[in-house]
Design a protein around this motif. Sequence first.
Motif, PDB file in Angstrom:
ATOM      1  N   MET A 219     -62.408 -17.947  21.083  1.00  0.00           N
ATOM      2  CA  MET A 219     -63.282 -19.108  21.310  1.00  0.00           C
ATOM      3  C   MET A 219     -64.066 -19.468  20.054  1.00  0.00           C
ATOM      4  SD  MET A 219     -62.999 -20.269  24.465  1.00  0.00           S
ATOM      5  CE  MET A 219     -64.564 -21.018  24.933  1.00  0.00           C
TER       6      MET A 219
ATOM      7  N   CYS B  52     -68.498 -14.827  25.677  1.00  0.00           N
ATOM      8  CA  CYS B  52     -68.244 -16.198  25.218  1.00  0.00           C
ATOM      9  C   CYS B  52     -69.463 -17.096  25.431  1.00  0.00           C
ATOM     10  CB  CYS B  52     -67.027 -16.788  25.942  1.00  0.00           C
ATOM     11  SG  CYS B  52     -65.463 -15.980  25.539  1.00  0.00           S
TER      12      CYS B  52
ATOM     13  N   ARG C 284     -76.132 -12.823  22.260  1.00  0.00           N
ATOM     14  CA  ARG C 284     -74.903 -12.060  22.481  1.00  0.00           C
ATOM     15  C   ARG C 284     -75.196 -10.767  23.245  1.00  0.00           C
ATOM     16  NH1 ARG C 284     -72.291  -8.023  20.915  1.00  0.00           N
ATOM     17  NH2 ARG C 284     -74.046  -7.413  19.623  1.00  0.00           N
TER      18      ARG C 284
ATOM     19  N   LEU D  89     -71.801 -17.857  22.484  1.00  0.00           N
ATOM     20  CA  LEU D  89     -71.475 -18.812  21.432  1.00  0.00           C
ATOM     21  C   LEU D  89     -72.435 -19.993  21.460  1.00  0.00           C
ATOM     22  CD1 LEU D  89     -67.571 -18.788  21.729  1.00  0.00           C
ATOM     23  CD2 LEU D  89     -68.954 -17.730  19.932  1.00  0.00           C
TER      24      LEU D  89
ATOM     25  N   PRO E 290     -61.709 -12.417  23.711  1.00  0.00           N
ATOM     26  CA  PRO E 290     -62.113 -13.727  24.238  1.00  0.00           C
ATOM     27  C   PRO E 290     -63.082 -14.486  23.323  1.00  0.00           C
ATOM     28  CG  PRO E 290     -62.141 -12.084  25.979  1.00  0.00           C
ATOM     29  CD  PRO E 290     -61.957 -11.340  24.694  1.00  0.00           C
ATOM     30  N   ALA E 291     -64.176 -13.855  22.918  1.00  0.00           N
ATOM     31  CA  ALA E 291     -65.160 -14.532  22.071  1.00  0.00           C
ATOM     32  C   ALA E 291     -64.594 -14.804  20.685  1.00  0.00           C
ATOM     33  CB  ALA E 291     -66.438 -13.696  21.973  1.00  0.00           C
TER      34      ALA E 291
END
Length: 278
Positions: A109, A170, A179, A173, A105-106
């Motif tokens: 993105m 995510c 994180r 970001l 996911p990250a």
Amino acid sequence: MDFIELLKAIILGLVEGLTEYAPVSSTGHMIIVDDMWLQSNEFLGKYTANTFKIVIQLGSILAAVFVFKDRFIELLGLNRLRKRAGQTGNSKHLKLTHVIVGLIPAGVMGLLFDDYIDEHLFTTKTVIIGLLIGAIFMIIADIFRSKKPQVETVDQISYKQALTVGLIQCLSLWPGFSRSGATISGGVLTGMSHRAASDFTFIMAVPIMAGASGLSLIKNWEYFTMDSLPFFIAGFISAFVFALISIRFFLKLINKIKLVPFAIYRIVLVGVIYFLYF
């Protein structure tokens, strides 16, 4: 490159190493220490200074590889070579696919919005917002965490939990959110112990940080000069050493102190940044 500048490199490496894996936002600390005090832009130039920050982050990544070397050997299947050489390996259940699921996911993105984030979100105001909202999220995670976690070790993590943590990652970001703060909180909310969530967070950090730093270094390679090489080396070694200390110290304490103390520290940090800047 004089002694004072080398000392500044060591200090910046110390800041990076101590804050990269703690849920306090290394970005927020870099703003305070570098932009407000050391001002590496003045003697390195803006782009060389940005390249330096990428290099010292690679030092922090190497520290995580060193701490979790047995895990990475197991995940990559290299333990078979060790067994052939007569070494015994532990029976582990965390698989490389768990890490990949958590990274997707990250990673997607980040690729889609990397340029937008660099151009519009790396400001003092956005970092303050990220620090504050991230702190609130960490407090919520500790309030609503399971008193008896279903997952005590990283080997018990399910694919659903790995994906959920990946989706929550995510949020990081946004500069300043942190994180590790996002992923440890997300892990705790899915039923992991703080230690299991931290282990998974640090293991995931290596490929995602190495990929992001590697791409940034390639983009900024022209600003890597021989004149600044001693500065880069001093910062890299400093970041590695202090990240090594930070990771080991953090992992010993996290199950005892949980996330709230870090959240309070972040809120205090927001006040410091706001006072100094505004």
